[in-house]
Scaffold this motif. Structure first.
Motif, PDB file in Angstrom:
ATOM      1  N   GLN A 208       0.833  -1.203   0.000  1.00 25.62           N
ATOM      2  CA  GLN A 208       0.000   0.000   0.000  1.00 25.62           C
ATOM      3  C   GLN A 208       0.868   1.255   0.000  1.00 25.62           C
ATOM      4  O   GLN A 208       0.551   2.249  -0.671  1.00 25.62           O
ATOM      5  N   GLY A 209       1.967   1.205   0.732  1.00 27.11           N
ATOM      6  CA  GLY A 209       2.890   2.342   0.715  1.00 27.11           C
ATOM      7  C   GLY A 209       3.497   2.544  -0.652  1.00 27.11           C
ATOM      8  O   GLY A 209       3.659   3.691  -1.110  1.00 27.11           O
ATOM      9  N   ILE A 210       3.823   1.446  -1.333  1.00 27.38           N
ATOM     10  CA  ILE A 210       4.358   1.540  -2.696  1.00 27.38           C
ATOM     11  C   ILE A 210       3.339   2.188  -3.617  1.00 27.38           C
ATOM     12  O   ILE A 210       3.664   3.077  -4.425  1.00 27.38           O
ATOM     13  N   GLY A 211       2.056   1.743  -3.494  1.00 31.53           N
ATOM     14  CA  GLY A 211       1.008   2.323  -4.331  1.00 31.53           C
ATOM     15  C   GLY A 211       0.836   3.805  -4.092  1.00 31.53           C
ATOM     16  O   GLY A 211       0.675   4.588  -5.039  1.00 31.53           O
ATOM     17  N   ALA A 212       0.891   4.210  -2.810  1.00 31.67           N
ATOM     18  CA  ALA A 212       0.724   5.627  -2.494  1.00 31.67           C
ATOM     19  C   ALA A 212       1.882   6.452  -3.038  1.00 31.67           C
ATOM     20  O   ALA A 212       1.682   7.547  -3.600  1.00 31.67           O
ATOM     21  N   ALA A 235       6.637  12.840 -20.551  1.00 29.56           N
ATOM     22  CA  ALA A 235       5.853  12.641 -19.331  1.00 29.56           C
ATOM     23  C   ALA A 235       5.167  11.282 -19.346  1.00 29.56           C
ATOM     24  O   ALA A 235       5.146  10.557 -18.334  1.00 29.56           O
ATOM     25  N   ALA A 236       4.619  10.901 -20.536  1.00 26.59           N
ATOM     26  CA  ALA A 236       3.949   9.602 -20.637  1.00 26.59           C
ATOM     27  C   ALA A 236       4.928   8.460 -20.398  1.00 26.59           C
ATOM     28  O   ALA A 236       4.615   7.472 -19.719  1.00 26.59           O
ATOM     29  N   ALA A 237       6.140   8.592 -20.935  1.00 28.80           N
ATOM     30  CA  ALA A 237       7.149   7.546 -20.745  1.00 28.80           C
ATOM     31  C   ALA A 237       7.573   7.466 -19.281  1.00 28.80           C
ATOM     32  O   ALA A 237       7.773   6.368 -18.727  1.00 28.80           O
ATOM     33  N   MET A 238       7.715   8.612 -18.644  1.00 30.08           N
ATOM     34  CA  MET A 238       8.102   8.622 -17.230  1.00 30.08           C
ATOM     35  C   MET A 238       7.016   8.003 -16.349  1.00 30.08           C
ATOM     36  O   MET A 238       7.308   7.258 -15.406  1.00 30.08           O
ATOM     37  N   GLN A 244       5.444   0.892 -13.765  1.00 26.72           N
ATOM     38  CA  GLN A 244       6.064  -0.431 -13.896  1.00 26.72           C
ATOM     39  C   GLN A 244       7.004  -0.714 -12.719  1.00 26.72           C
ATOM     40  O   GLN A 244       7.038  -1.814 -12.188  1.00 26.72           O
ATOM     41  N   GLN A 245       7.787   0.324 -12.325  1.00 30.82           N
ATOM     42  CA  GLN A 245       8.682   0.150 -11.184  1.00 30.82           C
ATOM     43  C   GLN A 245       7.896  -0.143  -9.910  1.00 30.82           C
ATOM     44  O   GLN A 245       8.262  -1.028  -9.120  1.00 30.82           O
ATOM     45  N   GLY A 246       6.783   0.596  -9.724  1.00 31.90           N
ATOM     46  CA  GLY A 246       5.957   0.377  -8.537  1.00 31.90           C
ATOM     47  C   GLY A 246       5.331  -1.000  -8.543  1.00 31.90           C
ATOM     48  O   GLY A 246       5.302  -1.686  -7.515  1.00 31.90           O
TER      49      GLY A 246
END
Length: 497
Positions: A208-212, A235-238, A244-246
């Protein structure tokens, strides 16, 4: 964005698991009287449900129960008591985790146990007006232990609390009708507690912390794009990379903390503290006796030490350098908490005839002192934790008596009712107590002018003990009820020099 920043929001949940695991050991977790209070220091008294506990006469346990009544003991006495307490508690109900998923495991088996409770009292008359005495007994104590893999394991597995008292008492006889007394009490309280830790729930908190943190990062990128600070395509790529990282980080945590991934906590603590009591004893007629006693509260600053067993997956999370300082290590640590054993006020009455005696007792216990318990950690990085209990004061009422079959043989019997300090809204598996009713019988035999023995039996009927959603540190909820009962078997020997 680093993995460390993702997990920062999950730290409070993981700390809660650590906090309550430690704090549980510094909080009481019942035997014959309400909650974890014990009255078992007299086989003679138990036989009549403790009616006339300090006024019936001839019982050396008054050294601990009302020192003023020692004035009736003419000589030097030694009395030893032993009571076996058999307490049974069985759970029926269900449990679920913070996401509403059922928790595996059975009902815990019989969480009760059988324990011996010893007591020793010595009293002597040192002058026409003064008596002295010393007593060793256990005024508070309790133990429950459930199966290690039961559905309520995140709330409790084992709870054991014992308070040992050494009481030094003195009485002063004012005249033939009135006596007063006082006691100094040295008390040692020990606690031992275990419970499981739901590392899957800890992992859910990290996710949940990762999602936030991911959502916050995406919002920053979107704001920068709207302000024209970065091109829309960049911005879209970032945003895609952040999501994906999250997701990858959350999936990694999920894989390392699967459902059923349990750790284990064991905590022990103890403390010495001092208390006192005062009593008064009145004989308004030649056949009637009345006694009033007040025992002070005794406050313990418990020192506890916690040891933990973690899962292999959680160990890998701890080994990640990016997580250093963001989740608790669940390693050996210390904590302190203030625990107060309650004050008790009691009124005892006895009426004596040639062939029988009748009495009653009323006792009030100040359980409202158990409003909350706060734990302070040895590690200053861990915030203090406060748990609410909100217990209420209780009354114990008993009636009983003796019938003298002969100069040597006495029959006893009694009935009692005892309130519980908690209700379904604040009842938990550590103290699955409810209102009680007790029926007792006893037998006394005078072997000689100097030696007598006593035996008593009691059965405790316990009311429905509902649990209206007891919640663990990691949000696991236990709902249902406990079916309780108790049996007590007590023996004593008294010698008069």
């Amino acid at each position: 964005m680093s993995f460390r920043s993702f997990t920062g929001a999950a730290r409070p949940l993981a700390l809660a698991a650590l906090s309550v695991a430690i704090l549980g050991a510094l909080v009481p977790g019942a035997a014959h009287a309400s909650a974890f209070q014990l009255k078992e220091n007299s086989a003679t008294g138990l036989g009549r449900a403790y009616a006339g506990s300090t006024t019936a006469g001839g019982d050396v346990s008054v050294v601990a129960n009302n020192p003023a009544a020692m004035s009736d003991l003419d000589g030097t006495y030694v009395q030893a008591d032993i009571t076996a307490i058999n307490f049974s508690t069985k759970f029926t109900g269900s449990s679920h985790d913070v996401l509403g998923r059922p928790i595996s495991g059975g009902n815990g088996g019989d969480g009760g146990t059988t324990l011996p409770v010893p007591a020793l009292a010595i009293a002597t008359k040192v002058s026409d007006r003064v008596n002295l005495g010393i007593a060793l007994d256990v005024p508070f104590g309790f133990q429950t232990e459930y199966d290690r893999n039961w559905m309520g394991r995140y709330d409790a597995i084992k709870t054991k609390l014992q308070s040992f008292d050494s009481t030094l008492s003195a009485s002063f006889k004012i005249n033939d009708q009135w006596s007063v007394g006082a006691s100094a009490i040295a008390e040692r309280t020990n606690v031992d507690l275990t419970n499981a830790i739901n590392f899957n729930a800890v992992g859910l908190g990290i996710q949940q912390g990762i999602g936030a943190q991911t959502a916050a990062g995406v919002a920053q990128i979107q704001a920068a794009a709207q302000a024209g600070q970065i091109p829309p395509a960049q911005a879209a790529a970032m945003i895609q990379a952040a999501v994906q990282q999250g997701q990858a980080a959350a999936a990694g945590v999920a894989a390392l903390t699967p459902p059923g991934g349990d750790g284990y906590a064991q905590v022990k603590g103890g403390n010495w503290a001092w208390g006192w009591q005062v009593g008064a004893y009145w004989k308004p007629t030649t056949t009637d006796r009345l006694a009033l006693n007040y025992r002070s509260r005794i406050t313990h600053d418990i020192d506890g030490t916690a040891n933990f067993t973690t899962t292999a997956g959680y160990g890998l999370l701890l080994a990640n350098p990016a997580l250093a300082g963001s989740i608790p290590p669940f390693q050996r640590t210390a904590g302190t908490a203030r625990l107060t054993n309650p004050a008790v006020a009691s009124l005892s009455y006895w009426h004596q005839e040639e062939k029988f005696g009748l009495g009653m007792d009323v006792a009030w216990t100040q359980w409202s002192l158990m409003r909350q318990v706060t734990l302070n950690y040895a590690n200053p990085a861990q915030p203090t934790t406060t748990l609410p209990f909100n217990w209420r004061n209780t009354f114990y009422v008993s009636v009983g008596g003796d019938y003298y079959l002969s100069d040597k043989l006495t029959l006893r019997g009694g009935l009692a009712i005892d309130q519980a300090p908690m209700s379904a809204g604040n009842r938990d598996p550590r103290v699955p107590d409810a209102a009680r009713r007790m029926a007792t019988v006893g037998l006394g035999y005078k072997v000689s002018d100097h030696f007598e023995i006593n035996a008593s039996y009691a059965h405790i009927f316990v009311s429905h003990a509902g649990v209206n959603g007891s919640k663990s540190a990691t949000g696991d909820v236990l709902t249902g009820s406990f079916d309780d009962y108790g049996n007590l078997l007590s023996f004593s020997a008294q010698y008069k020099f």
